[in-house]
Design an enzyme around this catalytic site. Structure first.
Site, mmCIF file in Angstrom:
data_model
loop_
_atom_site.group_PDB
_atom_site.id
_atom_site.type_symbol
_atom_site.label_atom_id
_atom_site.label_comp_id
_atom_site.label_asym_id
_atom_site.label_seq_id
_atom_site.Cartn_x
_atom_site.Cartn_y
_atom_site.Cartn_z
ATOM 1 N N ILE A 1 -0.736 7.160 8.502
ATOM 2 C CA ILE A 1 -1.797 6.275 8.798
ATOM 3 C C ILE A 1 -1.789 5.207 7.698
ATOM 4 C CG2 ILE A 1 -4.154 5.657 9.079
ATOM 5 C CD1 ILE A 1 -4.708 8.736 9.288
ATOM 6 N N PRO A 2 -0.482 4.396 7.855
ATOM 7 C CA PRO A 2 -0.360 3.396 7.059
ATOM 8 C C PRO A 2 -1.544 2.245 7.200
ATOM 9 C CG PRO A 2 1.491 3.633 8.400
ATOM 10 C CD PRO A 2 0.429 4.277 8.930
ATOM 11 N N HIS A 3 -1.985 1.825 6.007
ATOM 12 C CA HIS A 3 -3.430 0.847 6.089
ATOM 13 C C HIS A 3 -3.178 -0.275 5.032
ATOM 14 C CE1 HIS A 3 -4.116 4.441 3.633
ATOM 15 N NE2 HIS A 3 -4.898 3.523 2.904
ATOM 16 N N ALA A 4 -3.961 -1.365 5.381
ATOM 17 C CA ALA A 4 -4.075 -2.162 4.419
ATOM 18 C C ALA A 4 -5.159 -3.181 4.716
ATOM 19 C CB ALA A 4 -2.699 -2.983 4.233
ATOM 20 N N ARG B 1 0.851 -1.165 0.059
ATOM 21 C CA ARG B 1 0.021 0.025 0.051
ATOM 22 C C ARG B 1 0.938 1.225 0.096
ATOM 23 N NH1 ARG B 1 -1.041 4.107 -0.388
ATOM 24 N NH2 ARG B 1 -2.903 5.451 0.256
#
Length: 187
Positions: free
Chosen positions: A97-100, A83
């Site tokens: 805000i790392p997100h996956a 991502r």
């Protein structure tokens, strides 16, 4: 009903009378805290994480998140890194805000870390990052993922909240600021 604790609200330097000055700030704060309270455990808050760079940070957070997610740390890291390669999750003002979405995950979950020292993150404002909220969602829950991401991003964009998170004494204080719930009660 849901209420933000007086100490959490006070930690932001606000009192109920300030609501008129900030429009719907109090309501937005409650809605964001409620969403974060649903996805964040007191054990998923790190008050002082040392990281040298973005990749190492995501690797370390993946190791922390894996037991909660019920999957291997490399699976979490691979999804977060893939991502991140699409475009930075550093949204500015020292926040990322790392997100996956993760195959096999049953529910949306969050993890928060305050870094010992800010790191380069290729954020949209080119400023280093020191506050990180990792958001993991089931692979099939696109709508839930976007709803949680929107709530977390909107909530954490509050400058007074970020300042209070940076000043907080420990993980319990950070958890309370993020959720409005005392960590000892929620644990």
């Amino acid at each position: 009903g849901f209420r933000i604790s007086a100490s959490a609200l006070g930690g932001l330097g606000l009192v109920r009378n300030d609501v008129q000055c900030y429009g719907n700030y109090y309501e937005r704060r409650q809605r964001g805290a409620r969403m974060i309270g649903d996805i964040l455990s007191p054990r998923a808050v790190i008050a002082a994480l040392a990281a040298r760079g973005k990749k190492q940070l995501l690797q370390d957070l993946s190791v922390q998140a894996a037991p909660f997610a019920g999957c291997a740390a490399h699976a979490v890291f691979d999804a977060l890194w893939a991502r991140e390669m699409l475009g930075t999750t550093g949204i500015g003002n020292g926040l990322a805000i790392p997100h996956a979405r993760i195959k096999g995950l049953d529910e949306v979950m969050g993890f928060f870390a305050r870094l010992d020292e800010p790191i380069a993150f290729a954020a949209v404002d080119d400023k280093p990052v020191d506050l990180v909220f990792v958001l993991l969602s089931p692979e099939s829950a696109a709508a839930d993922h976007l709803e949680a991401l929107s709530a977390v991003a909107g909530f954490l964009r509050e400058a007074k909240l970020c300042a209070a998170l940076r000043r907080a004494d420990d993980a319990a204080a950070i958890y309370e600021l993020l959720t409005g719930v005392e960590a000892a009660v929620a644990a």
